[in-house]
Design an enzyme around this catalytic site. Sequence first.
Site, mmCIF file in Angstrom:
data_model
loop_
_atom_site.group_PDB
_atom_site.id
_atom_site.type_symbol
_atom_site.label_atom_id
_atom_site.label_comp_id
_atom_site.label_asym_id
_atom_site.label_seq_id
_atom_site.Cartn_x
_atom_site.Cartn_y
_atom_site.Cartn_z
ATOM 1 N N GLU A 165 0.725 -1.188 0.040
ATOM 2 C CA GLU A 165 0.081 -0.006 0.054
ATOM 3 C C GLU A 165 0.882 1.084 0.171
ATOM 4 O OE1 GLU A 165 -3.438 0.111 -0.346
ATOM 5 O OE2 GLU A 165 -3.391 -2.030 -0.537
ATOM 6 N N TRP A 169 1.750 1.762 -3.514
ATOM 7 C CA TRP A 169 0.665 2.337 -4.231
ATOM 8 C C TRP A 169 0.676 3.611 -4.322
ATOM 9 C CZ3 TRP A 169 -2.283 1.197 -8.196
ATOM 10 C CH2 TRP A 169 -2.617 -0.155 -8.296
ATOM 11 N N TRP A 228 -20.396 11.551 -19.362
ATOM 12 C CA TRP A 228 -21.023 10.806 -18.117
ATOM 13 C C TRP A 228 -22.418 11.529 -17.959
ATOM 14 C CZ3 TRP A 228 -18.117 7.121 -15.825
ATOM 15 C CH2 TRP A 228 -16.795 7.061 -16.319
ATOM 16 N N ASN A 235 -10.686 2.169 3.575
ATOM 17 C CA ASN A 235 -10.230 1.938 2.193
ATOM 18 C C ASN A 235 -11.180 1.238 1.558
ATOM 19 O OD1 ASN A 235 -8.333 2.645 0.106
ATOM 20 N ND2 ASN A 235 -8.021 0.416 0.165
ATOM 21 N N TRP A 276 -16.527 10.630 -12.510
ATOM 22 C CA TRP A 276 -15.453 10.323 -11.465
ATOM 23 C C TRP A 276 -15.085 11.661 -10.851
ATOM 24 C CZ3 TRP A 276 -10.494 12.003 -11.967
ATOM 25 C CH2 TRP A 276 -10.147 12.165 -13.270
ATOM 26 N N TRP A 286 -9.756 7.233 -7.799
ATOM 27 C CA TRP A 286 -11.010 7.470 -8.475
ATOM 28 C C TRP A 286 -10.822 7.131 -10.038
ATOM 29 C CZ3 TRP A 286 -15.914 7.999 -7.247
ATOM 30 C CH2 TRP A 286 -16.104 8.589 -5.880
#
Length: 455
Positions: free
Chosen positions: A263, A266, A294, A329, A347, A370
Amino acid sequence: MNLVWFRTDLRMADNPALLHALETGESTLALFVVHPEQHQHHGEAPQKLEFIKAHINDLVKRLGQLNIQSLIEVAPWYSDVPALIEKIINQHQVKKLFFNANYWLNEMKRDEAVIQMSQQSNVDVKTYHSQYLLPPGSIRKSDDSMYHVFTPYKNKFIEVLKQRYQLPLSIPSEIDADVKLPDLLPEEFNSPQWPVGEKAAVERLKKFAKNNDYQQERDFPAIDGTSSLSPYLAIGVISAQQCLAHVLKQQGEPAFNSTWVSELIWRDYYNDLMYEYPRLAMHKTFKPNAVDHWYHSPELLDQWRNGQTGFPIVDAGMRQLLAEGWMHNRVRMIVASFLCKLCLIDWRQGEAHFMAHLLDGDLASNNGGWQWSSATGCDAAPYFRIFNPTTQSKKFDPDGSYIKKYVPELRDVGVKEIHDPKSNTRSLAMYPQPVIDYKSARQQALAWYKDNPVN
């Protein structure tokens, strides 16, 4: 005179700019600059600014114990900083400027302007890396390009990290000094959940590193199974290097391959992507040809924002965000998938709402998360991976404890019904009916994504 300019590194330990300045043996002055207008322009949460102010005040007091004087200044915009620092250089006869690098577009432009001004003023500028495990650009493919898939990036990252790993820089020894403190920043931050101070953050890190069962507990929002360190990492109260060091101390070399260190990687990955592709900071999709039109539904968007969707796990997460400035999370992924893939809402609406409320709001990680959820990002979840909120709720909040904490109108609903309350239960509990039908929304989303490719 040395000048140490603090930014996203509000700590004394593992702070190379501060420690290298002190090593010179020359008098050192600390500088803190807050940017209220820039902060607002970036859409960051007001409570995050208060969190920053509280940590500046705490750090100023601790620096005073080292006989280091501090300046606290307000510069509305980043563009105001060069002139401010030039004034300080002239007033205090500064010969060396020390700061730790930032890597995002606006911040780099600000820093380049400061460096240019300082050099024209014959000030020696020293910059250091401190915000991530490795400097951006450290991990490249054989053709020197950026990895677009996380797993090979992580594998290469761990290989390089093992070669470069060093213990975090130690904290300076505090002395009994009596330094007149500047007028501290007015602050409104007061949260027992997020105690202020570097020492509080380090104690939380130590406790987590020693006692955690992250691999088994990280996906269950009712359990205290995550580190909850993200607000401190976001503003640099602790460093990623400190996090790694404490886990290595407890677990040894296998920790490099642990889920929690993954993590942390990331976090580096999303920063690397934003550094490599500045368009990500400009509301652009990572995939150039990704779908970018969208559905527009202000009513549905407001229901999602306010935790009134009629899907308990989604509403619990959105209410937790509003109440605490933080969200678990796993639940972040659930609510993001719900907005983008079941409601087909842009998003960027979710990204902005998160930034406006998150105490740990981080431009790169928030954008990366996102775009991952919407299938428009780098190594994103495929368009057909759509979280079923009811299934997710049953799996990760089996007894409904998390839901009951944040959706109190359902606290008397039984375990069998709480994840998908029946109509009569909803009416009695004054809980809204679902704003969408999951099955039909999923089919609509799959068809929509096929008609609007994301690659």
